[in-house]
Motif scaffolding. Structure first.
Motif, PDB file in Angstrom:
ATOM      1  N   ARG A 119       0.652  -1.803  -0.086  1.00 40.26           N
ATOM      2  CA  ARG A 119       0.068   0.531  -0.396  1.00 40.26           C
ATOM      3  C   ARG A 119       0.858   1.133   0.024  1.00 40.26           C
ATOM      4  NH1 ARG A 119      -4.844  -1.707   4.090  1.00 40.26           N
ATOM      5  NH2 ARG A 119      -4.967  -3.478   3.533  1.00 40.26           N
ATOM      6  N   THR A 120       2.211   1.413  -0.612  1.00 33.01           N
ATOM      7  CA  THR A 120       2.479   2.385  -0.283  1.00 33.01           C
ATOM      8  C   THR A 120       3.750   2.238  -1.935  1.00 33.01           C
ATOM      9  OG1 THR A 120       4.771   1.522   0.755  1.00 33.01           O
ATOM     10  CG2 THR A 120       3.940   1.774   2.209  1.00 33.01           C
ATOM     11  N   CYS A 121       4.150   3.897  -1.586  1.00 26.79           N
ATOM     12  CA  CYS A 121       4.745   4.078  -2.886  1.00 26.79           C
ATOM     13  C   CYS A 121       6.701   4.483  -2.522  1.00 26.79           C
ATOM     14  CB  CYS A 121       4.543   4.979  -3.954  1.00 26.79           C
ATOM     15  SG  CYS A 121       5.818   5.636  -5.461  1.00 26.79           S
ATOM     16  N   LYS A 122       7.314   4.730  -3.390  1.00 24.39           N
ATOM     17  CA  LYS A 122       9.074   4.388  -2.394  1.00 24.39           C
ATOM     18  C   LYS A 122       9.554   5.707  -3.410  1.00 24.39           C
ATOM     19  CE  LYS A 122       9.095   1.571   1.711  1.00 24.39           C
ATOM     20  NZ  LYS A 122       8.664   2.546   2.705  1.00 24.39           N
ATOM     21  N   LEU A 123      10.350   6.798  -2.740  1.00 26.96           N
ATOM     22  CA  LEU A 123      11.422   7.053  -3.370  1.00 26.96           C
ATOM     23  C   LEU A 123      12.670   6.504  -3.498  1.00 26.96           C
ATOM     24  CD1 LEU A 123      11.819   9.305  -5.601  1.00 26.96           C
ATOM     25  CD2 LEU A 123      11.043  11.219  -3.324  1.00 26.96           C
ATOM     26  N   TRP A 124      13.011   6.697  -4.577  1.00 24.71           N
ATOM     27  CA  TRP A 124      14.357   6.248  -4.182  1.00 24.71           C
ATOM     28  C   TRP A 124      15.972   7.143  -4.911  1.00 24.71           C
ATOM     29  CZ3 TRP A 124      14.955   2.262  -1.143  1.00 24.71           C
ATOM     30  CH2 TRP A 124      13.378   0.802  -0.499  1.00 24.71           C
ATOM     31  N   ASP A 125      17.034   7.215  -3.896  1.00 25.24           N
ATOM     32  CA  ASP A 125      18.183   7.585  -5.465  1.00 25.24           C
ATOM     33  C   ASP A 125      18.866   6.631  -6.153  1.00 25.24           C
ATOM     34  OD1 ASP A 125      20.832   8.561  -4.842  1.00 25.24           O
ATOM     35  OD2 ASP A 125      20.015  10.379  -4.940  1.00 25.24           O
ATOM     36  N   THR A 126      18.997   6.871  -7.408  1.00 27.32           N
ATOM     37  CA  THR A 126      19.470   5.756  -8.017  1.00 27.32           C
ATOM     38  C   THR A 126      20.935   5.784  -7.379  1.00 27.32           C
ATOM     39  OG1 THR A 126      18.210   6.538  -9.335  1.00 27.32           O
ATOM     40  CG2 THR A 126      20.205   5.402 -10.593  1.00 27.32           C
ATOM     41  N   ALA A 127      21.569   6.436  -7.096  1.00 26.16           N
ATOM     42  CA  ALA A 127      23.529   6.637  -7.136  1.00 26.16           C
ATOM     43  C   ALA A 127      23.575   5.275  -5.960  1.00 26.16           C
ATOM     44  CB  ALA A 127      23.891   7.739  -7.249  1.00 26.16           C
ATOM     45  N   SER A 128      23.277   5.820  -4.637  1.00 25.05           N
ATOM     46  CA  SER A 128      23.273   5.409  -3.445  1.00 25.05           C
ATOM     47  C   SER A 128      22.269   4.644  -2.798  1.00 25.05           C
ATOM     48  CB  SER A 128      23.619   6.898  -1.944  1.00 25.05           C
ATOM     49  OG  SER A 128      21.605   7.805  -2.366  1.00 25.05           O
ATOM     50  N   GLY A 129      21.114   4.375  -3.330  1.00 24.50           N
ATOM     51  CA  GLY A 129      20.014   3.443  -3.025  1.00 24.50           C
ATOM     52  C   GLY A 129      19.268   3.965  -1.074  1.00 24.50           C
ATOM     53  N   GLU A 130      19.421   5.179  -1.691  1.00 19.37           N
ATOM     54  CA  GLU A 130      18.913   5.628  -0.204  1.00 19.37           C
ATOM     55  C   GLU A 130      17.149   6.390  -0.379  1.00 19.37           C
ATOM     56  OE1 GLU A 130      18.719   9.561   3.077  1.00 19.37           O
ATOM     57  OE2 GLU A 130      20.440   9.601   0.803  1.00 19.37           O
ATOM     58  N   GLU A 131      16.639   5.308   0.965  1.00 22.51           N
ATOM     59  CA  GLU A 131      15.040   5.140   0.437  1.00 22.51           C
ATOM     60  C   GLU A 131      14.723   7.014   0.869  1.00 22.51           C
ATOM     61  OE1 GLU A 131      11.434   4.760   3.037  1.00 22.51           O
ATOM     62  OE2 GLU A 131      12.417   3.188   2.359  1.00 22.51           O
ATOM     63  N   LEU A 132      14.350   8.193  -0.433  1.00 21.84           N
ATOM     64  CA  LEU A 132      14.079   9.009   0.304  1.00 21.84           C
ATOM     65  C   LEU A 132      13.084   9.426   0.918  1.00 21.84           C
ATOM     66  CD1 LEU A 132      15.421  10.654  -2.834  1.00 21.84           C
ATOM     67  CD2 LEU A 132      16.516  10.649  -0.982  1.00 21.84           C
ATOM     68  N   HIS A 133      11.626   8.996   0.238  1.00 23.15           N
ATOM     69  CA  HIS A 133      10.295   9.146   1.318  1.00 23.15           C
ATOM     70  C   HIS A 133       9.655   8.065   1.140  1.00 23.15           C
ATOM     71  CE1 HIS A 133      10.824  13.756   1.280  1.00 23.15           C
ATOM     72  NE2 HIS A 133      11.096  13.757   0.085  1.00 23.15           N
ATOM     73  N   SER A 134       8.616   7.461   1.722  1.00 24.88           N
ATOM     74  CA  SER A 134       7.852   6.632   1.357  1.00 24.88           C
ATOM     75  C   SER A 134       6.139   7.365   1.728  1.00 24.88           C
ATOM     76  CB  SER A 134       8.060   5.642   2.980  1.00 24.88           C
ATOM     77  OG  SER A 134       6.829   4.458   2.688  1.00 24.88           O
ATOM     78  N   LEU A 135       6.148   7.115   0.541  1.00 23.73           N
ATOM     79  CA  LEU A 135       4.524   7.635   0.325  1.00 23.73           C
ATOM     80  C   LEU A 135       2.760   6.945   1.087  1.00 23.73           C
ATOM     81  CD1 LEU A 135       5.026   9.085  -3.399  1.00 23.73           C
ATOM     82  CD2 LEU A 135       6.070   9.515  -0.996  1.00 23.73           C
ATOM     83  N   GLU A 136       2.773   7.259   1.699  1.00 18.56           N
ATOM     84  CA  GLU A 136       1.956   6.858   2.987  1.00 18.56           C
ATOM     85  C   GLU A 136       0.376   6.864   2.621  1.00 18.56           C
ATOM     86  OE1 GLU A 136       3.725   5.261   6.102  1.00 18.56           O
ATOM     87  OE2 GLU A 136       5.406   4.111   5.380  1.00 18.56           O
ATOM     88  N   GLY A 137      -0.870   5.929   2.576  1.00 14.44           N
ATOM     89  CA  GLY A 137      -2.289   6.957   2.789  1.00 14.44           C
ATOM     90  C   GLY A 137      -2.639   5.973   2.362  1.00 14.44           C
ATOM     91  N   HIS A 138      -2.398   5.358   1.418  1.00 10.34           N
ATOM     92  CA  HIS A 138      -3.295   4.572   0.416  1.00 10.34           C
ATOM     93  C   HIS A 138      -4.170   3.508   0.742  1.00 10.34           C
ATOM     94  CE1 HIS A 138      -3.883   6.313  -3.796  1.00 10.34           C
ATOM     95  NE2 HIS A 138      -2.272   5.980  -3.730  1.00 10.34           N
ATOM     96  N   GLY A 139      -5.354   3.125   1.103  1.00 11.76           N
ATOM     97  CA  GLY A 139      -5.701   1.759   1.618  1.00 11.76           C
ATOM     98  C   GLY A 139      -5.886   0.353   1.004  1.00 11.76           C
ATOM     99  N   ASN A 140      -5.272   0.653  -0.423  1.00 16.06           N
ATOM    100  CA  ASN A 140      -4.528  -1.196  -0.687  1.00 16.06           C
ATOM    101  C   ASN A 140      -3.722  -0.981  -1.536  1.00 16.06           C
ATOM    102  OD1 ASN A 140      -5.783  -3.623  -2.067  1.00 16.06           O
ATOM    103  ND2 ASN A 140      -7.186  -3.314  -1.622  1.00 16.06           N
ATOM    104  N   VAL A 141      -3.642  -1.697  -2.400  1.00 17.21           N
ATOM    105  CA  VAL A 141      -2.905  -1.716  -3.623  1.00 17.21           C
ATOM    106  C   VAL A 141      -1.956  -0.973  -4.370  1.00 17.21           C
ATOM    107  CG1 VAL A 141      -1.434  -3.551  -5.190  1.00 17.21           C
ATOM    108  CG2 VAL A 141      -3.188  -4.541  -3.569  1.00 17.21           C
ATOM    109  N   VAL A 142      -1.102  -0.111  -4.081  1.00 13.59           N
ATOM    110  CA  VAL A 142      -0.443   1.147  -5.310  1.00 13.59           C
ATOM    111  C   VAL A 142      -0.382   0.122  -6.106  1.00 13.59           C
ATOM    112  CG1 VAL A 142       1.176   2.938  -5.760  1.00 13.59           C
ATOM    113  CG2 VAL A 142       0.009   2.502  -3.208  1.00 13.59           C
TER     114      VAL A 142
END
Length: 302
Positions: free
Chosen positions: A61-84
């Protein structure tokens, strides 16, 4: 045609392109990174225009934003009540992210802060596909409720509902000018719509199975469609007339796309063959020219 303010940048890009074209090396590919943070399977991935960031959608139920070079998770987009299930950047800008969910809503997010700008409500069934127009002023969503909707990105309001299909919409795509959009459905048809008015312009009828994918070519003159009937079809985007049927696969065609020149089409199929080369002789009227399809050492004329 090039203003003084961007002339230096254009020259730099052309020089880089010349250098790239002059390289004779054989590219070698290797695994770059493996990122494991979603707790359930992924549904989709997408890069921004530069490739510096990418997003992942998941059954968690989340979408995550990543930095490609480092592999760091920048944001976890949370709020949906079912599959993204559907995700997209508003390329080429890349400052917004859209997420479509089985909870029947679509959300618009800030890439920089992870904040949710709007939650678009109106569909009565799962959202399974979405796309920004090239100008990033509109967002289109396709749903299992048989409709597609256009949303104003700045105001967060519904602009139009595209009614005309009799079954689920599972594919949609804007053309490069943003004045047309196509929707592919389980009703075996593809519809061509006027974005400004929401009016149905053409219904592309010919497939004998569910549509899996549909796309305009770069100059907006052609449409390619893939279907569960094991074929790929080519259409005149202006008139809606059928141009050719490409029938080389032995199982369902699951995805299709043009190259940027419009000279080739790639098709992916359940038969494990994922390419078909198409040489299009676009000289005069399409229907009067042969289409040569090459698969391995075999040739077929359609």
């Amino acid at each position: 045609l090039i203003t003084a303010s961007c002339l230096e940048h254009v020259i730099h890009l052309v020089q880089r392109l010349q250098e790239k074209l002059g390289e004779k090396q054989i590219h070698k590919f290797s695994l770059f990174k493996v990122l494991r943070t979603h707790i359930l399977p992924l549904t989709n991935v997408a890069f921004n225009k530069s490739g510096s960031r990418f997003i992942t959608g998941s059954y968690d139920r989340t979408c995550k934003l990543w930095d490609t070079a480092s592999g760091e998770e920048l944001h976890s987009l949370e709020g949906h009540g079912n599959v993204v299930y559907a995700i997209a950047f508003n390329n080429p800008y890349g400052d917004k992210i859209a997420t479509g969910s089985f909870d029947k809503t679509c959300k618009l997010w800030s890439t920089e802060t992870g904040k949710c700008f709007y939650t678009f409500r109106g569909h009565t069934a799962e959202i399974v596909c979405l796309s920004f127009n090239p100008q990033s002023t509109l967002l289109a969503t396709g749903s299992m409720d048989t409709t597609a909707k256009l949303w104003d990105v700045e105001k967060g309001e519904e602009v139009a509902t595209l009614n005309g299909h009799s079954a689920e919409i599972i594919a949609l795509s804007f053309n490069t000018t943003g004045d047309r959009i196509i929707t592919g459905s389980f009703d075996h048809t593809v519809a061509v719509w006027d974005v400004g008015t929401g009016r149905l312009l053409h219904t592309l009828i010919g497939h004998r199975g569910e549509i899996s994918s549909a796309q305009f070519n770069w100059d907006c003159s052609l449409i390619v469609t893939g279907s569960m009937d094991k074929t790929c079809m080519l259409w005149d985007a202006v008139t809606g007339t059928h141009v050719a049927t490409l029938a080389a696969h032995s199982k369902e065609v699951l995805d299709v796309c043009f190259d940027y020149t419009g000279q080739r089409i790639a098709t992916a199929s359940a038969d494990a063959v994922f390419y078909v080369d198409l040489c299009i002789h676009i000289l005069g009227i399409f229907q009067e020219n042969p289409f040569l399809i090459r698969k391995g050492s075999q040739s077929f004329l359609t």
